[in-house]
Design an enzyme around this catalytic site. Structure first.
Site, PDB file in Angstrom:
ATOM      1  N   LYS A 196       7.502  40.831  10.878  1.00 50.45           N
ATOM      2  CA  LYS A 196       6.977  42.037  11.529  1.00 50.45           C
ATOM      3  C   LYS A 196       5.594  42.345  10.973  1.00 50.45           C
ATOM      4  O   LYS A 196       5.431  43.184  10.096  1.00 50.45           O
ATOM      5  CB  LYS A 196       7.958  43.193  11.322  1.00 50.45           C
ATOM      6  CG  LYS A 196       8.143  44.032  12.563  1.00 50.45           C
ATOM      7  CD  LYS A 196       9.334  44.944  12.471  1.00 50.45           C
ATOM      8  CE  LYS A 196       9.286  46.002  13.544  1.00 50.45           C
ATOM      9  NZ  LYS A 196       9.430  45.496  14.924  1.00 50.45           N
TER      10      LYS A 196
ATOM     11  N   GLU B 154      10.209  36.425  23.913  1.00 46.60           N
ATOM     12  CA  GLU B 154      10.487  37.862  23.888  1.00 46.60           C
ATOM     13  C   GLU B 154       9.301  38.603  24.473  1.00 46.60           C
ATOM     14  O   GLU B 154       8.373  37.985  24.994  1.00 46.60           O
ATOM     15  CB  GLU B 154      10.802  38.321  22.461  1.00 46.60           C
ATOM     16  CG  GLU B 154       9.665  38.121  21.464  1.00 46.60           C
ATOM     17  CD  GLU B 154       9.912  38.811  20.122  1.00 46.60           C
ATOM     18  OE1 GLU B 154      10.493  39.912  20.099  1.00 46.60           O
ATOM     19  OE2 GLU B 154       9.511  38.248  19.096  1.00 46.60           O
TER      20      GLU B 154
END
Ligand SMILES: *Cc1c(COP(=O)(O)O)cnc(C)c1O
Length: 340
Positions: free
Chosen positions: A183, A219
C-alpha cells in the site's frame, strides 16, 4: 456526546477531527508516540517523501454496533500489511502491537466523531508513514514519521448500491515485480491520470489488466474485484501485483463459511468477463460496490445483474459482511476488536 454532524449526507472526504497520533523514528528507534491536536506537518523541502515518494499507508474503519459498542474490523491485518509495505519501501516497520494500540487510542480520543449506528457512515482511520529527513542522492531516509488520523465518512461511490461502470484502460497500475502488492502512495500517484481520464469519459473507475501480458483482470485503482460465475462460484483474481485486500479476504471467507458457496482465487482472463453473472469492487472504502458494466474499448460487457441493483449474491455478501461489522451477525474469532 456525538458531534453535531449531518451523518447521513456524508460523502467520502476529509473532515478534520480533534486528535491524531504521531510517533517519530530518530536515531534508529521509534519514540514512545503521542496524541496531538495539530493536523499540519512541517517538513524540510528535500524530505525523502517529497522528492522520492517514500510513503505507505493503511485504511480501516471504526463502527458503532447495534448495541452501542465502538469496534474496528481486523486491525491486526492492517498492522501486518503496513509492516510489509514498510519493508518493501525500505522504511522501518512500526511494531504491530503498537499500531493496534495507537488505532484504539486515536479512535477513543475522537469518539464523538464515530457516526451513529444505522447512519450508513463510519469513522475512517488512516495510518501512514513517510521518510521525513532531507535526502538528495537516491536513498531511503533515516528519519520517519508514523501518524494516524481519522475522518467520518459516508459511501465511497455516490448512490451506494447503484451499480457502477468500469472501463479497461490503456494505462497500467503495477509492474509484475513492482509495488502493486504493497500500500504505497506511489501506486496512487500513477493512477491519478487514469482515473481523471476515466471520469472524463463517463466511467466510475478503471479495471486494470496485468501489465505483463494485458490479458488478465487485476483490480481497480483502490479496490479488489470479485466475480460471481454463472454456476454461483465466487471468484477473485490471483496475481502478485494485486494489493491483498482485507475486505476481499474476509468476503471470500464469508462466501465459503457463511453462505456455503464455492470460492476460487485464480487467474481470470479478460474473455471470461462474459461468463460472469455478477461483479463487485471491494475494499474498506468501497465495502462491496456492485459493477453493472465493463467497457473494453468498443466492446461492452453487461453483467446479467444489470444496472439497477446489486446481484443477488453480491447483496448477500454485503449484508453478511456489514452484519458482522455492525455486530448483528456473529463474527469469526478475532475479527471484531472492541475499542469502547
Ligand atoms: C487499500 C487497497 C485495497 C483495499 O484493501 P482493504 O484492505 O480491503 O481496504 C484494494 N486495492 C488497493 C490498490 C488498495 O490500495
Amino acid at each position: 456526546m456525538k458531534k453535531d454532524i449531518d451523518w447521513t449526507s456524508l460523502g467520502f472526504g476529509y473532515i478534520k477531527t480533534d486528535y491524531r497520533y504521531v510517533s517519530n523514528f530518530v536515531n534508529g528507534n521509534w519514540d514512545e508516540g503521542k496524541i496531538t491536536e495539530t493536523e499540519n506537518i512541517t517538513l524540510n523541502e528535500s524530505a525523502c517523501v517529497l522528492q522520492y515518494a517514500q510513503t505507505g499507508f493503511e485504511g480501516l474503519k471504526a463502527y458503532e454496533t447495534a448495541n452501542g459498542r465502538i469496534v474496528c474490523f481486523r486491525p491486526d491485518l492492517n498492522a501486518q500489511r503496513m509492516v510489509e509495505s514498510a519493508k518493501r519501501l525500505e522504511m522501518p516497520p512500526f511494531p504491530e502491537d503498537r499500531f493496534i494500540d495507537a488505532v484504539k487510542t486515536v479512535v477513543k480520543k475522537n469518539i464523538e466523531y464515530v457516526p451513529p449506528y444505522g447512519s450508513g457512515a463510519t469513522l475512517y482511520i488512516r495510518p501512514f508513514m513517510f521518510g521525513s529527513n532531507p535526502v538528495m542522492g537516491v536513498k531511503p531516509a533515516n528519519e520517519y514519521q508514523f501518524r494516524i488520523f481519522t475522518s467520518p465518512v459516508g459511501p465511497y461511490f455516490k448512490g451506494g448500491a447503484k451499480p457502477i461502470t468500469l472501463r479497461i484502460p490503456d494505462f497500467d497500475r503495477a509492474a509484475p515485480r513492482g509495488t502493486g502488492h504493497v500500500k504505497a502512495g506511489l501506486n496512487y500517484a500513477m493512477s491519478l491520470h487514469a482515473i481523471v481520464d476515466a471520469h472524463k469519459q463517463g466511467y466510475n473507475e478503471n479495471m486494470y489488466l496485468d501489465s505483463g501480458t494485458r490479458t488478465k483482470i487485476e483490480e481497480t485503482g483502490g479496490a479488489n474485484i470479485i466475480f460471481v460465475s454463472k454456476d454461483n462460484k465466487v471468484i477473485t483474481p490471483k496475481s502478485n501485483s494485486i494489493l491483498p485486500s482485507i475486505t476481499r479476504r474476509s468476503l471470500m471467507y464469508v462466501a465459503e463459511n457463511y453462505l456455503g458457496l464455492k470460492t476460487e482465487q485464480r487467474e481470470i482472463y479478460k474473455e471470461e468477463l462474459e461468463d460472469m453473472k455478477e461483479c463487485a469492487l471491494c475494499g474498506t472504502a468501497a465495502v462491496l460496490s456492485p459493477v453493472g458494466k465493463v467497457v473494453d474499448h468498443d466492446k461492452e460487457i453487461k453483467f446479467p445483474s444489470g444496472m439497477e441493483k446489486p446481484g443477488e449474491i453480491t447483496q448477500k455478501l454485503y449484508d453478511t459482511l456489514t452484519g458482522i461489522q455492525m455486530g448483528k451477525i456473529e463474527a469469526p474469532e478475532g475479527w471484531i476488536v472492541e475499542i469502547a
